[in-house]
Design a protein around this motif. Structure first.
Motif, PDB file in Angstrom:
ATOM      1  N   LEU A  72       0.633   8.057  -5.574  1.00 20.10           N
ATOM      2  CA  LEU A  72      -0.449   9.036  -5.391  1.00 20.10           C
ATOM      3  C   LEU A  72       0.102  10.397  -4.956  1.00 20.10           C
ATOM      4  CD1 LEU A  72      -3.573   9.196  -5.495  1.00 20.10           C
ATOM      5  CD2 LEU A  72      -3.561   8.665  -3.059  1.00 20.10           C
ATOM      6  N   ARG A  73       1.103  10.400  -4.088  1.00 20.99           N
ATOM      7  CA  ARG A  73       1.730  11.645  -3.616  1.00 20.99           C
ATOM      8  C   ARG A  73       2.736  12.202  -4.614  1.00 20.99           C
ATOM      9  NH1 ARG A  73       3.052   8.462   0.743  1.00 20.99           N
ATOM     10  NH2 ARG A  73       5.257   8.705   0.240  1.00 20.99           N
ATOM     11  N   GLY A  74       3.155  11.360  -5.559  1.00 25.38           N
ATOM     12  CA  GLY A  74       4.178  11.785  -6.505  1.00 25.38           C
ATOM     13  C   GLY A  74       5.568  11.746  -5.905  1.00 25.38           C
ATOM     14  N   ASP A  75       5.769  10.879  -4.933  1.00 23.99           N
ATOM     15  CA  ASP A  75       7.067  10.749  -4.266  1.00 23.99           C
ATOM     16  C   ASP A  75       7.896   9.694  -5.001  1.00 23.99           C
ATOM     17  OD1 ASP A  75       9.235  10.316  -2.581  1.00 23.99           O
ATOM     18  OD2 ASP A  75       8.023  10.444  -0.746  1.00 23.99           O
ATOM     19  N   ALA A  76       8.655  10.146  -5.990  1.00 25.20           N
ATOM     20  CA  ALA A  76       9.414   9.232  -6.852  1.00 25.20           C
ATOM     21  C   ALA A  76      10.451   8.440  -6.069  1.00 25.20           C
ATOM     22  CB  ALA A  76      10.076  10.008  -7.985  1.00 25.20           C
ATOM     23  N   ASP A  77      11.152   9.096  -5.141  1.00 28.30           N
ATOM     24  CA  ASP A  77      12.183   8.386  -4.377  1.00 28.30           C
ATOM     25  C   ASP A  77      11.574   7.259  -3.552  1.00 28.30           C
ATOM     26  OD1 ASP A  77      14.182  10.027  -5.385  1.00 28.30           O
ATOM     27  OD2 ASP A  77      14.131  11.405  -3.672  1.00 28.30           O
ATOM     28  N   ALA A  78      10.472   7.546  -2.881  1.00 22.47           N
ATOM     29  CA  ALA A  78       9.799   6.516  -2.077  1.00 22.47           C
ATOM     30  C   ALA A  78       9.289   5.394  -2.966  1.00 22.47           C
ATOM     31  CB  ALA A  78       8.661   7.124  -1.263  1.00 22.47           C
ATOM     32  N   ALA A  79       8.701   5.739  -4.109  1.00 24.11           N
ATOM     33  CA  ALA A  79       8.173   4.717  -5.009  1.00 24.11           C
ATOM     34  C   ALA A  79       9.285   3.775  -5.472  1.00 24.11           C
ATOM     35  CB  ALA A  79       7.487   5.371  -6.204  1.00 24.11           C
ATOM     36  N   VAL A  80      10.423   4.333  -5.838  1.00 24.32           N
ATOM     37  CA  VAL A  80      11.548   3.516  -6.289  1.00 24.32           C
ATOM     38  C   VAL A  80      12.064   2.643  -5.146  1.00 24.32           C
ATOM     39  CG1 VAL A  80      13.976   3.644  -7.013  1.00 24.32           C
ATOM     40  CG2 VAL A  80      12.231   4.991  -8.204  1.00 24.32           C
ATOM     41  N   ASN A  81      12.219   3.206  -3.961  1.00 21.42           N
ATOM     42  CA  ASN A  81      12.716   2.432  -2.817  1.00 21.42           C
ATOM     43  C   ASN A  81      11.768   1.305  -2.428  1.00 21.42           C
ATOM     44  OD1 ASN A  81      15.114   3.862  -2.591  1.00 21.42           O
ATOM     45  ND2 ASN A  81      14.210   5.397  -1.227  1.00 21.42           N
ATOM     46  N   ILE A  82      10.485   1.576  -2.414  1.00 24.88           N
ATOM     47  CA  ILE A  82       9.499   0.541  -2.081  1.00 24.88           C
ATOM     48  C   ILE A  82       9.503  -0.546  -3.151  1.00 24.88           C
ATOM     49  CG2 ILE A  82       7.034   0.081  -1.769  1.00 24.88           C
ATOM     50  CD1 ILE A  82       6.941   3.090  -0.678  1.00 24.88           C
ATOM     51  N   THR A  83       9.636  -0.140  -4.399  1.00 25.59           N
ATOM     52  CA  THR A  83       9.698  -1.118  -5.492  1.00 25.59           C
ATOM     53  C   THR A  83      10.921  -2.009  -5.337  1.00 25.59           C
ATOM     54  OG1 THR A  83       8.515   0.386  -6.962  1.00 25.59           O
ATOM     55  CG2 THR A  83       9.776  -1.384  -8.004  1.00 25.59           C
ATOM     56  N   LYS A  84      12.059  -1.412  -5.004  1.00 23.33           N
ATOM     57  CA  LYS A  84      13.276  -2.212  -4.783  1.00 23.33           C
ATOM     58  C   LYS A  84      13.072  -3.210  -3.646  1.00 23.33           C
ATOM     59  CE  LYS A  84      16.647   1.186  -6.440  1.00 23.33           C
ATOM     60  NZ  LYS A  84      17.696   2.143  -6.049  1.00 23.33           N
ATOM     61  N   GLU A  85      12.457  -2.758  -2.549  1.00 25.45           N
ATOM     62  CA  GLU A  85      12.183  -3.661  -1.409  1.00 25.45           C
ATOM     63  C   GLU A  85      11.268  -4.805  -1.828  1.00 25.45           C
ATOM     64  OE1 GLU A  85      10.585  -1.497   1.924  1.00 25.45           O
ATOM     65  OE2 GLU A  85      12.207  -0.023   1.865  1.00 25.45           O
ATOM     66  N   ALA A  86      10.246  -4.472  -2.595  1.00 26.91           N
ATOM     67  CA  ALA A  86       9.288  -5.495  -3.027  1.00 26.91           C
ATOM     68  C   ALA A  86       9.962  -6.509  -3.949  1.00 26.91           C
ATOM     69  CB  ALA A  86       8.098  -4.835  -3.719  1.00 26.91           C
ATOM     70  N   GLY A 145       9.479   5.881 -12.501  1.00 28.79           N
ATOM     71  CA  GLY A 145      10.680   5.412 -11.814  1.00 28.79           C
ATOM     72  C   GLY A 145      10.563   3.958 -11.398  1.00 28.79           C
ATOM     73  N   SER A 146       9.400   3.590 -10.883  1.00 25.42           N
ATOM     74  CA  SER A 146       9.171   2.197 -10.499  1.00 25.42           C
ATOM     75  C   SER A 146       9.102   1.293 -11.717  1.00 25.42           C
ATOM     76  CB  SER A 146       7.879   2.079  -9.682  1.00 25.42           C
ATOM     77  OG  SER A 146       8.054   2.654  -8.413  1.00 25.42           O
ATOM     78  N   LEU A 147       8.443   1.769 -12.755  1.00 25.86           N
ATOM     79  CA  LEU A 147       8.329   0.970 -13.979  1.00 25.86           C
ATOM     80  C   LEU A 147       9.690   0.655 -14.584  1.00 25.86           C
ATOM     81  CD1 LEU A 147       5.250   2.466 -15.849  1.00 25.86           C
ATOM     82  CD2 LEU A 147       5.498   0.140 -14.964  1.00 25.86           C
ATOM     83  N   LYS A 153       0.838  -1.202   0.000  1.00 24.87           N
ATOM     84  CA  LYS A 153       0.000   0.000   0.000  1.00 24.87           C
ATOM     85  C   LYS A 153       0.878   1.259   0.000  1.00 24.87           C
ATOM     86  CE  LYS A 153      -4.131   1.868   0.435  1.00 24.87           C
ATOM     87  NZ  LYS A 153      -5.022   1.942  -0.683  1.00 24.87           N
ATOM     88  N   GLN A 154       2.088   1.140   0.523  1.00 26.64           N
ATOM     89  CA  GLN A 154       3.010   2.278   0.517  1.00 26.64           C
ATOM     90  C   GLN A 154       3.406   2.679  -0.906  1.00 26.64           C
ATOM     91  OE1 GLN A 154       6.395   1.449   2.991  1.00 26.64           O
ATOM     92  NE2 GLN A 154       5.238   1.653   4.892  1.00 26.64           N
ATOM     93  N   LEU A 155       3.468   1.711  -1.809  1.00 21.40           N
ATOM     94  CA  LEU A 155       3.766   2.029  -3.202  1.00 21.40           C
ATOM     95  C   LEU A 155       2.612   2.822  -3.804  1.00 21.40           C
ATOM     96  CD1 LEU A 155       5.529   1.907  -5.713  1.00 21.40           C
ATOM     97  CD2 LEU A 155       4.581  -0.373  -6.183  1.00 21.40           C
ATOM     98  N   TYR A 156       1.405   2.382  -3.538  1.00 20.91           N
ATOM     99  CA  TYR A 156       0.216   3.110  -3.986  1.00 20.91           C
ATOM    100  C   TYR A 156       0.266   4.553  -3.485  1.00 20.91           C
ATOM    101  CZ  TYR A 156      -4.744   4.463  -4.068  1.00 20.91           C
ATOM    102  OH  TYR A 156      -5.927   5.128  -4.256  1.00 20.91           O
ATOM    103  N   GLU A 157       0.535   4.720  -2.205  1.00 25.78           N
ATOM    104  CA  GLU A 157       0.573   6.056  -1.595  1.00 25.78           C
ATOM    105  C   GLU A 157       1.699   6.911  -2.173  1.00 25.78           C
ATOM    106  OE1 GLU A 157      -1.623   7.455   0.380  1.00 25.78           O
ATOM    107  OE2 GLU A 157      -2.849   5.637   0.526  1.00 25.78           O
TER     108      GLU A 157
END
Length: 175
Positions: free
Chosen positions: A16-30, A75-77, A9-13
């Motif tokens: 949604l917030r447009g937080d590219a760094d968080a999206a990339v980091n969460i994707t790496k963790e996943a 970034g995640s893609l 759900k953190q990736l979704y958030e």
């Protein structure tokens, strides 16, 4: 594949917030946790962009929010695309997109390209100021199902007609 210690759900958030760094980091963790990349795309990223679109339609988000959300998803893609390819995941379709000859605007084109990628399309972005012949040659080379044209200036919208005419006279017009 399992999802240990990863709150998807953190990736979704983040998208949604447009937080590219968080999206990339969460994707790496996943990815490290073995989460199926297709799950990340379809259940988190696409649903987040659907919500971004809903908010935009309701005037809760503006173009700037659309763009930063799309950037976060992109970034995640970038991390997921090679994994999806190795899984044999076929794209929904192939799209050649560009801004027509004489026009240098690319904000809308970039947003559409990101949304298409998030929707599972393979996208070839030709950039700006693209001659009509290049749209056709790239569609042939990549086996594209769709050619997407962008123009902001009314003076360059006539270039779209040129691309359509070029397409109609090509060998790929029927596909």
């Amino acid at each position: 594949m399992s999802e240990p210690n990863v709150d998807l759900k953190q990736l979704y958030e983040a998208v949604l917030r447009g937080d590219a760094d968080a999206a990339v980091n969460i994707t790496k963790e996943a990815i490290a946790a073995g989460v199926n990349p297709q799950v990340l795309v379809t259940e988190q990223m696409i649903t987040a962009m659907d919500e971004v679109g809903r908010r935009f339609e309701n005037n809760e988000y503006f173009v700037s929010e659309l763009l930063i959300a799309a950037r976060a998803m992109k970034g995640s893609l970038a991390l997921l695309r090679p994994l999806l390819a190795t899984q044999g995941t076929e794209p929904t379709g192939r799209v050649v997109i560009g801004t027509v000859k004489g026009d240098l605007h690319d904000t809308g084109k970039g947003l559409v390209a990101s949304m298409l990628e998030g929707g599972g399309f393979e996208v070839v972005d030709l950039g700006v100021d693209v001659p009509k012949e290049k749209f056709i040659s790239q569609a042939v080379e990549t086996g594209a199902n769709i050619i997407a044209l962008s123009a902001l200036l009314t003076t360059t919208m006539t270039a779209m007609k040129g691309v359509v005419e070029e397409l109609r006279s090509s060998d790929i017009a029927d596909r």
